[in-house]
Enzyme design. Structure first.
Site, PDB file in Angstrom:
ATOM      1  N   SER A 235      14.617  38.155 -12.916  1.00 19.62           N
ATOM      2  CA  SER A 235      14.372  39.512 -12.428  1.00 19.62           C
ATOM      3  C   SER A 235      14.350  39.556 -10.909  1.00 19.62           C
ATOM      4  O   SER A 235      14.006  38.563 -10.249  1.00 19.62           O
ATOM      5  CB  SER A 235      13.023  40.009 -12.955  1.00 19.62           C
TER       6      SER A 235
ATOM      7  N   GLY B 209      18.789  43.220 -24.670  1.00 17.67           N
ATOM      8  CA  GLY B 209      19.076  42.272 -25.750  1.00 17.67           C
ATOM      9  C   GLY B 209      19.905  42.914 -26.848  1.00 17.67           C
ATOM     10  O   GLY B 209      20.840  42.285 -27.378  1.00 17.67           O
TER      11      GLY B 209
ATOM     12  N   TYR C  88       3.697  40.000 -14.703  1.00 17.12           N
ATOM     13  CA  TYR C  88       5.114  40.166 -15.041  1.00 17.12           C
ATOM     14  C   TYR C  88       5.992  39.365 -14.072  1.00 17.12           C
ATOM     15  O   TYR C  88       6.838  38.555 -14.495  1.00 17.12           O
ATOM     16  CB  TYR C  88       5.527  41.643 -15.005  1.00 17.12           C
TER      17      TYR C  88
ATOM     18  N   GLY D  64      16.866  47.514 -25.935  1.00 14.34           N
ATOM     19  CA  GLY D  64      17.215  47.274 -24.543  1.00 14.34           C
ATOM     20  C   GLY D  64      18.406  46.357 -24.305  1.00 14.34           C
ATOM     21  O   GLY D  64      19.397  46.350 -25.046  1.00 14.34           O
TER      22      GLY D  64
ATOM     23  N   GLY E  58      14.791  39.101 -28.507  1.00 19.74           N
ATOM     24  CA  GLY E  58      14.523  40.451 -28.016  1.00 19.74           C
ATOM     25  C   GLY E  58      15.715  41.359 -28.229  1.00 19.74           C
ATOM     26  O   GLY E  58      16.045  42.204 -27.397  1.00 19.74           O
ATOM     27  N   ALA E  59      16.373  41.196 -29.398  1.00 18.82           N
ATOM     28  CA  ALA E  59      17.606  41.947 -29.669  1.00 18.82           C
ATOM     29  C   ALA E  59      17.345  43.279 -30.361  1.00 18.82           C
ATOM     30  O   ALA E  59      18.276  43.986 -30.710  1.00 18.82           O
ATOM     31  CB  ALA E  59      18.550  41.093 -30.520  1.00 18.82           C
TER      32      ALA E  59
HETATM   33  N1  LIG Z   1      15.392  46.467 -17.715  1.00 16.86           N
HETATM   34  C1  LIG Z   1      15.303  45.957 -16.503  1.00 16.86           C
HETATM   35  O1  LIG Z   1      15.495  46.645 -15.497  1.00 16.86           O
HETATM   36  C2  LIG Z   1      14.990  44.510 -16.311  1.00 16.86           C
HETATM   37  C3  LIG Z   1      14.941  44.016 -15.006  1.00 16.86           C
HETATM   38  C4  LIG Z   1      14.704  42.660 -14.812  1.00 16.86           C
HETATM   39  C5  LIG Z   1      14.541  41.827 -15.888  1.00 16.86           C
HETATM   40  N2  LIG Z   1      14.564  42.338 -17.145  1.00 16.86           N
HETATM   41  C6  LIG Z   1      14.364  41.410 -18.266  1.00 16.86           C
HETATM   42  O2  LIG Z   1      15.323  41.643 -19.268  1.00 16.86           O
HETATM   43  C7  LIG Z   1      14.765  41.392 -20.553  1.00 16.86           C
HETATM   44  C8  LIG Z   1      14.969  42.610 -21.447  1.00 16.86           C
HETATM   45  O3  LIG Z   1      14.361  43.714 -20.816  1.00 16.86           O
HETATM   46  P1  LIG Z   1      14.524  45.184 -21.409  1.00 16.86           P
HETATM   47  O4  LIG Z   1      14.460  46.128 -20.275  1.00 16.86           O
HETATM   48  O5  LIG Z   1      15.688  45.229 -22.327  1.00 16.86           O
HETATM   49  O6  LIG Z   1      13.156  45.317 -22.249  1.00 16.86           O
HETATM   50  P2  LIG Z   1      12.862  46.130 -23.595  1.00 16.86           P
HETATM   51  O7  LIG Z   1      13.783  47.268 -23.736  1.00 16.86           O
HETATM   52  O8  LIG Z   1      11.402  46.388 -23.572  1.00 16.86           O
HETATM   53  O9  LIG Z   1      13.200  45.073 -24.740  1.00 16.86           O
HETATM   54  C9  LIG Z   1      12.445  43.915 -24.837  1.00 16.86           C
HETATM   55  C10 LIG Z   1      12.789  43.205 -26.105  1.00 16.86           C
HETATM   56  O10 LIG Z   1      11.910  42.050 -26.219  1.00 16.86           O
HETATM   57  C11 LIG Z   1      11.208  42.158 -27.463  1.00 16.86           C
HETATM   58  N3  LIG Z   1       9.873  41.595 -27.427  1.00 16.86           N
HETATM   59  C12 LIG Z   1       8.779  42.009 -26.743  1.00 16.86           C
HETATM   60  N4  LIG Z   1       7.710  41.250 -27.053  1.00 16.86           N
HETATM   61  C13 LIG Z   1       8.142  40.334 -27.962  1.00 16.86           C
HETATM   62  C14 LIG Z   1       7.526  39.282 -28.670  1.00 16.86           C
HETATM   63  N5  LIG Z   1       6.203  39.021 -28.539  1.00 16.86           N
HETATM   64  N6  LIG Z   1       8.269  38.537 -29.518  1.00 16.86           N
HETATM   65  C15 LIG Z   1       9.583  38.791 -29.680  1.00 16.86           C
HETATM   66  N7  LIG Z   1      10.223  39.788 -29.062  1.00 16.86           N
HETATM   67  C16 LIG Z   1       9.512  40.545 -28.202  1.00 16.86           C
HETATM   68  C17 LIG Z   1      11.144  43.651 -27.743  1.00 16.86           C
HETATM   69  O11 LIG Z   1      10.846  43.871 -29.097  1.00 16.86           O
HETATM   70  P3  LIG Z   1       9.903  45.095 -29.565  1.00 16.86           P
HETATM   71  O12 LIG Z   1      10.860  46.199 -29.835  1.00 16.86           O
HETATM   72  O13 LIG Z   1       9.227  44.592 -30.780  1.00 16.86           O
HETATM   73  O14 LIG Z   1       8.949  45.382 -28.432  1.00 16.86           O
HETATM   74  C18 LIG Z   1      12.549  44.047 -27.353  1.00 16.86           C
HETATM   75  O15 LIG Z   1      13.472  43.695 -28.355  1.00 16.86           O
HETATM   76  C19 LIG Z   1      13.292  41.039 -20.323  1.00 16.86           C
HETATM   77  O16 LIG Z   1      13.152  39.647 -20.302  1.00 16.86           O
HETATM   78  C20 LIG Z   1      13.018  41.614 -18.944  1.00 16.86           C
HETATM   79  O17 LIG Z   1      11.995  40.919 -18.265  1.00 16.86           O
HETATM   80  C21 LIG Z   1      14.785  43.652 -17.381  1.00 16.86           C
END
Ligand SMILES: NC(=O)c1ccc[n+]([C@@H]2O[C@H](COP(=O)([O-])OP(=O)(O)OC[C@H]3O[C@@H](n4cnc5c(N)ncnc54)[C@H](OP(=O)(O)O)[C@@H]3O)[C@@H](O)[C@H]2O)c1
Length: 305
Positions: free
Chosen positions: A147, A26, A172, A24, A20-21
């Site tokens: 989370s 990643g 989720y 966000g 997920g790099a």
């Molecule tokens: N942000 C927060 O406040 C928060 C809070 C708690 C936990 N988290 C956790 O932190 C992690 C990152 O969150 P984020 O906020 O950075 O989310 P994000 O900005 O939506 O980024 C998610 C990443 O995962 C990739 N992804 C989604 N579906 C995928 C798939 N089927 N195969 C491979 N890659 C996939 C996305 O790629 P695409 O660009 O292709 O969609 C993107 O690179 C997640 O696990 C989330 O549950 C985040």
């Protein structure tokens, strides 16, 4: 107090995989690792978005050593192909970060017949880790993204595929509970096998794109999102700051296997040690989920054999 950016030890000579790099947390995790001298394999499902992320890292840090690897975490076939491509060299760490955050309103299934959010956020990582664990060097760490949502929902141990009750929020939170259960169970199994590798769980609090620096092709929120997110400034932070929790769990000498790291003020702040929910660390729940995941993925995941 402005704690950002905290120091990051040199990562020269080390090789990491970040799922997920392409966006966000990643992306910022991968960018900081590359900036500290590591070779980083950026993985996500879209070749175009991965290339944009790699270009942004190279543009900001000439000489950065990054490569891209397409893995769709929702597809076991894609995960297996990705794992095979990774055997080119050892890994000093894996960040299991990819996640479907905006989940579907109705229950969907992956190509493999598993509930789609669990498949994407957890089961794909389970299968990936089962295959790349032998590549990990002594001292390597695995960091799985949990989370705060794990505090707001319950784990359906008897309905892990959510066939009896589904809604987008439960799906989720349920996947994030499963991710924490997996991370702590993995560390217990590594300890039991006396393996020189550890597993930790990190959560980035409430990290939102409108409070995150603009990165062309990676993070380009519109003015409306910037404004709306600025109204949440008191209890949120940018994703670049959220990534620091992951980086701390992955690289800090102060972090050890089985720990749970999050932002100091829960939703925001510098990395701090937190206490996970009891369900997350329950060995019976961990063993139950592990057996379920082996069955759901068809992967036999034996640690230390
Ligand atoms: N942000 C927060 O406040 C928060 C809070 C708690 C936990 N988290 C956790 O932190 C992690 C990152 O969150 P984020 O906020 O950075 O989310 P994000 O900005 O939506 O980024 C998610 C990443 O995962 C990739 N992804 C989604 N579906 C995928 C798939 N089927 N195969 C491979 N890659 C996939 C996305 O790629 P695409 O660009 O292709 O969609 C993107 O690179 C997640 O696990 C989330 O549950 C985040």
């Amino acid at each position: 107090m402005n704690w950002y950016p905290p120091p990051l030890l040199s990562q020269a000579g080390r090789r990491f995989l970040v799922t997920g790099a392409s966006a966000g947390v990643g992306f910022f995790t991968a960018a900081r690792l590359a900036g500290a001298g590591a070779h980083v394999v950026l993985s996500a499902r879209s070749p175009e978005r991965l290339e944009a992320a790699a270009a942004a890292i190279r543009g900001a840090r000439p000489g950065a050593s990054v490569e891209t690897l397409v893995i769709d975490q929702s597809s076991l076939e894609s995960v297996r192909a990705g794992a095979a491509a990774l055997t080119a060299g050892p890994l000093d760490g894996v960040v299991a970060n990819a996640g479907m955050v905006h989940t579907p309103g109705a229950r969907l299934e992956s190509a493999d017949g598993n509930e789609l959010v669990l498949a994407t956020n957890v089961l794909g990582h389970f299968a990936l880790l089962a295959r790349v664990l032998p590549l990990l060097t002594p001292g390597a760490r695995v960091v799985l993204l949990g989370s705060l949502a794990t505090r707001l929902s319950t784990f359906r141990v008897d309905d892990l595929q959510l066939t009896l009750g589904y809604d987008f929020w439960r799906a989720y939170a349920h996947s994030k509970i499963a991710m924490q259960v997996l991370g702590f169970e993995l560390d217990r199994r590594l300890r039991a096998a006396d393996a020189p590798v550890s597993s930790l769980v990190a959560h980035p609090g409430y990290s939102i794109s409108g409070r995150t620096p603009r990165v062309p092709g990676v993070n380009e929120p519109d003015a409306r999102t910037r404004f709306a997110d600025s109204l949440q400034a008191a209890w949120s932070q940018g994703k670049h700051r959220g990534a620091e929790v992951t980086l701390h769990a992955l690289t800090s000498p102060a972090a050890i296997g089985g720990q749970y790291w999050g932002p100091r003020w829960w939703m925001k702040g510098e990395p701090a040690l937190h206490t996970p929910t009891r369900t997350s660390t329950d060995p019976d729940v961990g063993a139950h989920f592990w057996a379920f995941a082996e069955n759901a993925t068809g992967e036999s995941f034996t640690v230390g054999a």
